[in-house]
Design a protein around this motif. Structure first.
Motif, PDB file in Angstrom:
ATOM      1  N   MET A  26       0.831  -1.211   0.000  1.00  0.00           N
ATOM      2  CA  MET A  26       0.000   0.000   0.000  1.00  0.00           C
ATOM      3  C   MET A  26       0.863   1.257   0.000  1.00  0.00           C
ATOM      4  O   MET A  26       0.546   2.258  -0.630  1.00  0.00           O
ATOM      5  CB  MET A  26      -0.946  -0.002   1.200  1.00  0.00           C
ATOM      6  N   ASP A  27       1.996   1.212   0.713  1.00  0.00           N
ATOM      7  CA  ASP A  27       2.870   2.380   0.734  1.00  0.00           C
ATOM      8  C   ASP A  27       3.348   2.734  -0.668  1.00  0.00           C
ATOM      9  O   ASP A  27       3.416   3.908  -1.033  1.00  0.00           O
ATOM     10  CB  ASP A  27       4.072   2.123   1.634  1.00  0.00           C
ATOM     11  N   LYS A  28       3.683   1.724  -1.454  1.00  0.00           N
ATOM     12  CA  LYS A  28       4.133   1.969  -2.827  1.00  0.00           C
ATOM     13  C   LYS A  28       3.019   2.590  -3.651  1.00  0.00           C
ATOM     14  O   LYS A  28       3.263   3.509  -4.444  1.00  0.00           O
ATOM     15  CB  LYS A  28       4.591   0.641  -3.452  1.00  0.00           C
ATOM     16  N   LEU A  29       1.792   2.104  -3.464  1.00  0.00           N
ATOM     17  CA  LEU A  29       0.656   2.645  -4.190  1.00  0.00           C
ATOM     18  C   LEU A  29       0.368   4.089  -3.771  1.00  0.00           C
ATOM     19  O   LEU A  29       0.075   4.945  -4.609  1.00  0.00           O
ATOM     20  CB  LEU A  29      -0.575   1.762  -3.943  1.00  0.00           C
ATOM     21  N   GLU A  30       0.482   4.351  -2.479  1.00  0.00           N
ATOM     22  CA  GLU A  30       0.275   5.720  -1.998  1.00  0.00           C
ATOM     23  C   GLU A  30       1.305   6.673  -2.602  1.00  0.00           C
ATOM     24  O   GLU A  30       0.974   7.803  -2.967  1.00  0.00           O
ATOM     25  CB  GLU A  30       0.357   5.751  -0.470  1.00  0.00           C
ATOM     26  N   ARG A  31       2.541   6.217  -2.690  1.00  0.00           N
ATOM     27  CA  ARG A  31       3.586   7.048  -3.284  1.00  0.00           C
ATOM     28  C   ARG A  31       3.302   7.300  -4.758  1.00  0.00           C
ATOM     29  O   ARG A  31       3.529   8.409  -5.263  1.00  0.00           O
ATOM     30  CB  ARG A  31       4.956   6.394  -3.102  1.00  0.00           C
ATOM     31  N   ALA A  32       2.789   6.292  -5.445  1.00  0.00           N
ATOM     32  CA  ALA A  32       2.478   6.442  -6.870  1.00  0.00           C
ATOM     33  C   ALA A  32       1.348   7.460  -7.063  1.00  0.00           C
ATOM     34  O   ALA A  32       1.399   8.290  -7.986  1.00  0.00           O
ATOM     35  CB  ALA A  32       2.089   5.094  -7.466  1.00  0.00           C
ATOM     36  N   VAL A  33       0.337   7.399  -6.198  1.00  0.00           N
ATOM     37  CA  VAL A  33      -0.765   8.365  -6.277  1.00  0.00           C
ATOM     38  C   VAL A  33      -0.248   9.772  -5.990  1.00  0.00           C
ATOM     39  O   VAL A  33      -0.614  10.743  -6.669  1.00  0.00           O
ATOM     40  CB  VAL A  33      -1.893   7.987  -5.292  1.00  0.00           C
ATOM     41  N   ASP A  34       0.620   9.893  -5.006  1.00  0.00           N
ATOM     42  CA  ASP A  34       1.159  11.209  -4.672  1.00  0.00           C
ATOM     43  C   ASP A  34       2.038  11.741  -5.794  1.00  0.00           C
ATOM     44  O   ASP A  34       2.063  12.958  -6.046  1.00  0.00           O
ATOM     45  CB  ASP A  34       1.950  11.144  -3.369  1.00  0.00           C
ATOM     46  N   ASP A  35       2.749  10.868  -6.483  1.00  0.00           N
ATOM     47  CA  ASP A  35       3.545  11.297  -7.637  1.00  0.00           C
ATOM     48  C   ASP A  35       2.646  11.882  -8.723  1.00  0.00           C
ATOM     49  O   ASP A  35       2.988  12.886  -9.361  1.00  0.00           O
ATOM     50  CB  ASP A  35       4.344  10.127  -8.201  1.00  0.00           C
ATOM     51  N   ILE A  36       1.495  11.247  -8.930  1.00  0.00           N
ATOM     52  CA  ILE A  36       0.539  11.754  -9.930  1.00  0.00           C
ATOM     53  C   ILE A  36       0.017  13.124  -9.504  1.00  0.00           C
ATOM     54  O   ILE A  36      -0.101  14.041 -10.315  1.00  0.00           O
ATOM     55  CB  ILE A  36      -0.620  10.743 -10.109  1.00  0.00           C
ATOM     56  N   ARG A  37      -0.295  13.253  -8.219  1.00  0.00           N
ATOM     57  CA  ARG A  37      -0.775  14.552  -7.720  1.00  0.00           C
ATOM     58  C   ARG A  37       0.271  15.641  -7.943  1.00  0.00           C
ATOM     59  O   ARG A  37      -0.051  16.731  -8.436  1.00  0.00           O
ATOM     60  CB  ARG A  37      -1.102  14.449  -6.231  1.00  0.00           C
ATOM     61  N   ARG A  38       1.515  15.361  -7.577  1.00  0.00           N
ATOM     62  CA  ARG A  38       2.558  16.375  -7.685  1.00  0.00           C
ATOM     63  C   ARG A  38       2.851  16.737  -9.137  1.00  0.00           C
ATOM     64  O   ARG A  38       3.208  17.874  -9.434  1.00  0.00           O
ATOM     65  CB  ARG A  38       3.838  15.906  -6.982  1.00  0.00           C
ATOM     66  N   LYS A  39       2.657  15.792 -10.033  1.00  0.00           N
ATOM     67  CA  LYS A  39       2.917  16.063 -11.446  1.00  0.00           C
ATOM     68  C   LYS A  39       1.799  16.869 -12.082  1.00  0.00           C
ATOM     69  O   LYS A  39       2.048  17.835 -12.813  1.00  0.00           O
ATOM     70  CB  LYS A  39       3.112  14.754 -12.212  1.00  0.00           C
ATOM     71  N   TRP A  40       0.543  16.504 -11.805  1.00  0.00           N
ATOM     72  CA  TRP A  40      -0.574  17.074 -12.549  1.00  0.00           C
ATOM     73  C   TRP A  40      -1.390  18.102 -11.758  1.00  0.00           C
ATOM     74  O   TRP A  40      -2.009  18.977 -12.359  1.00  0.00           O
ATOM     75  CB  TRP A  40      -1.497  15.960 -13.044  1.00  0.00           C
ATOM     76  N   VAL A  41      -1.411  18.013 -10.441  1.00  0.00           N
ATOM     77  CA  VAL A  41      -2.184  18.968  -9.629  1.00  0.00           C
ATOM     78  C   VAL A  41      -1.307  19.409  -8.452  1.00  0.00           C
ATOM     79  O   VAL A  41      -1.603  19.123  -7.292  1.00  0.00           O
ATOM     80  CB  VAL A  41      -3.508  18.352  -9.129  1.00  0.00           C
ATOM     81  N   PRO A  42      -0.210  20.096  -8.727  1.00  0.00           N
ATOM     82  CA  PRO A  42       0.721  20.442  -7.651  1.00  0.00           C
ATOM     83  C   PRO A  42       0.181  21.477  -6.670  1.00  0.00           C
ATOM     84  O   PRO A  42       0.643  21.551  -5.534  1.00  0.00           O
ATOM     85  CB  PRO A  42       1.937  20.985  -8.408  1.00  0.00           C
ATOM     86  N   ASP A  43      -0.770  22.296  -7.099  1.00  0.00           N
ATOM     87  CA  ASP A  43      -1.339  23.336  -6.239  1.00  0.00           C
ATOM     88  C   ASP A  43      -2.827  23.070  -6.049  1.00  0.00           C
ATOM     89  O   ASP A  43      -3.624  23.248  -6.967  1.00  0.00           O
ATOM     90  CB  ASP A  43      -1.123  24.723  -6.859  1.00  0.00           C
ATOM     91  N   GLY A  44      -3.181  22.627  -4.856  1.00  0.00           N
ATOM     92  CA  GLY A  44      -4.579  22.284  -4.576  1.00  0.00           C
ATOM     93  C   GLY A  44      -5.517  23.461  -4.595  1.00  0.00           C
ATOM     94  O   GLY A  44      -6.746  23.275  -4.580  1.00  0.00           O
ATOM     95  N   ARG A  45      -5.006  24.688  -4.644  1.00  0.00           N
ATOM     96  CA  ARG A  45      -5.866  25.865  -4.764  1.00  0.00           C
ATOM     97  C   ARG A  45      -6.322  26.086  -6.196  1.00  0.00           C
ATOM     98  O   ARG A  45      -7.301  26.804  -6.439  1.00  0.00           O
ATOM     99  CB  ARG A  45      -5.117  27.096  -4.253  1.00  0.00           C
ATOM    100  N   LEU A  46      -5.600  25.489  -7.154  1.00  0.00           N
ATOM    101  CA  LEU A  46      -5.903  25.686  -8.564  1.00  0.00           C
ATOM    102  C   LEU A  46      -6.424  24.424  -9.235  1.00  0.00           C
ATOM    103  O   LEU A  46      -6.746  24.452 -10.430  1.00  0.00           O
ATOM    104  CB  LEU A  46      -4.654  26.179  -9.304  1.00  0.00           C
ATOM    105  N   GLY A  47      -6.494  23.346  -8.497  1.00  0.00           N
ATOM    106  CA  GLY A  47      -6.999  22.094  -9.051  1.00  0.00           C
ATOM    107  C   GLY A  47      -7.485  21.185  -7.950  1.00  0.00           C
ATOM    108  O   GLY A  47      -7.105  21.338  -6.784  1.00  0.00           O
ATOM    109  N   VAL A  48      -8.334  20.245  -8.302  1.00  0.00           N
ATOM    110  CA  VAL A  48      -8.883  19.288  -7.341  1.00  0.00           C
ATOM    111  C   VAL A  48      -8.207  17.937  -7.541  1.00  0.00           C
ATOM    112  O   VAL A  48      -8.075  17.455  -8.672  1.00  0.00           O
ATOM    113  CB  VAL A  48     -10.415  19.140  -7.516  1.00  0.00           C
ATOM    114  N   PHE A  49      -7.776  17.350  -6.433  1.00  0.00           N
ATOM    115  CA  PHE A  49      -7.228  16.002  -6.454  1.00  0.00           C
ATOM    116  C   PHE A  49      -7.655  15.339  -5.150  1.00  0.00           C
ATOM    117  O   PHE A  49      -6.885  15.206  -4.210  1.00  0.00           O
ATOM    118  CB  PHE A  49      -5.702  16.026  -6.578  1.00  0.00           C
TER     119      PHE A  49
END
Length: 327
Positions: A1-24
């Motif tokens: 699960m830790d690996k999967l969580e890291r993969a999801v967070d990598d996607i967030r940081r790549k595509w929605v790095p600022d939560g004020r300007l995008g929803v993730f």
């Protein structure tokens, strides 16, 4: 699960790095990746990740099946919250007549995108909602702005903050809720007239003219309460220059100017940024001769200070200066 969580967070940081300007808003469930995002590439990446991990992907791309995709603020000022509840953090404000894109409905709350890209929650009681063409029609007609105006309508007096959007025709003012009236106090001016005036005034002077003495309010955007980034966003907006909402976002805009120990290379209107605990948290307008104009809690609101003065708070500000930008 830790690996999967890291993969999801990598996607967030790549595509929605600022939560004020995008929803993730993504949750990892035992057999599913669930949630919503405003970024198509992020959704597609999450679907691929789910397939590779043997999980079901139930990720919605926002806006999704929104019955009323547009909103217009009908209150004088509407608070924008970080969460869909009254006690949620107040992150910004929307002014009368401003149009908002609706991303989703949740009971009496709407998740909206403001004109500056900021995403937050607003209670539906502050707005009227409808289709996109209805909102665009209003935006095409609402070419006038309030300057602390009071509008006398058949239903009483309406007080509107500086920057509120109105329609003006033959001296009759139309509000966003359809009411019509006359200016009883303050002013209503066409946007092009205000932009011409803003070009002939130094921005710090304009900030003082419109907002001097306004109390400090986190997330505020009006003379009834304003924060540092709201102030510079408003005065630059008067010239038709769009700034992002928060000071750390604004720090990435414009041209970098070298920091000067005495400010001799700065020009009126340059933005000075200050940091606390390693993060930009304050912005001020350079006014010349060592003076800044800003909205600061330490001084109770909007005013001018001598940056090179001996007051302890000004000494701290100088120590925390991390950058200067010119737009």
């Amino acid at each position: 699960m830790d690996k999967l969580e890291r993969a999801v967070d990598d996607i967030r940081r790549k595509w929605v790095p600022d939560g004020r300007l995008g929803v993730f808003d993504i949750s990892l469930l035992p057999k599913m990746i669930d949630g919503a995002t405003t970024n198509r590439e992020a959704r597609d990446a999450l679907r691929r990740l789910a397939g590779e991990s043997g999980l079901i992907a139930q990720v919605v791309l926002l806006p999704h099946a929104v019955p009323t995709p547009a909103a217009v603020v009908t209150a004088a000022v509407a608070p924008l919250h970080g969460e869909p509840r009254v006690s949620g953090p107040r992150v910004s404000e929307a002014l009368h007549g401003e149009a908002l894109g609706v991303l989703e409905h949740r009971d009496e709350w709407l998740r909206v995108r403001a004109a500056d890209g900021y995403i937050a929650w607003i209670n539906s009681g502050y707005v009227a909602t409808g289709p996109i063409d209805w909102s665009e029609d209003w935006q095409g007609r609402a070419t006038a702005r309030s300057l602390s105006a009071d509008i006398l309508t058949a239903n009483g007096r309406r007080r509107l903050p500086t920057g509120a959007r109105l329609a003006l025709r033959r001296g009759v003012v139309e509000l966003a809720d359809g009411q019509r009236g006359a200016v009883a106090a303050g002013f209503v001016r066409r946007e092009q007239e205000l932009r011409a005036e803003a070009r002939h005034l130094a921005l710090p002077e304009l900030a003082q003219k419109w907002y001097a003495g306004a109390p400090y309010l986190w997330g505020g955007r009006t003379e009834w309460g304003i924060d540092c980034s709201g102030l510079v966003q408003a005065v630059y907006g008067a010239r038709g220059i769009a700034l992002l909402r928060d000071s750390d976002q604004q720090f990435g805009q414009g041209q970098e100017i070298p920091i000067s120990p005495v400010g001799d290379d700065y020009e009126a209107g340059d933005l000075l940024f200050f940091a606390e605990r390693g993060r930009v948290s304050h912005v001020a307008l350079w006014a010349g001769a060592g003076t800044i104009v800003h909205a600061a809690l330490s001084r109770g609101g909007v005013g001018n200070d001598h940056l090179f003065g001996d007051e302890p708070r000004m000494v701290r500000m100088r120590e925390n200066l991390v950058g200067v930008r010119r737009l």
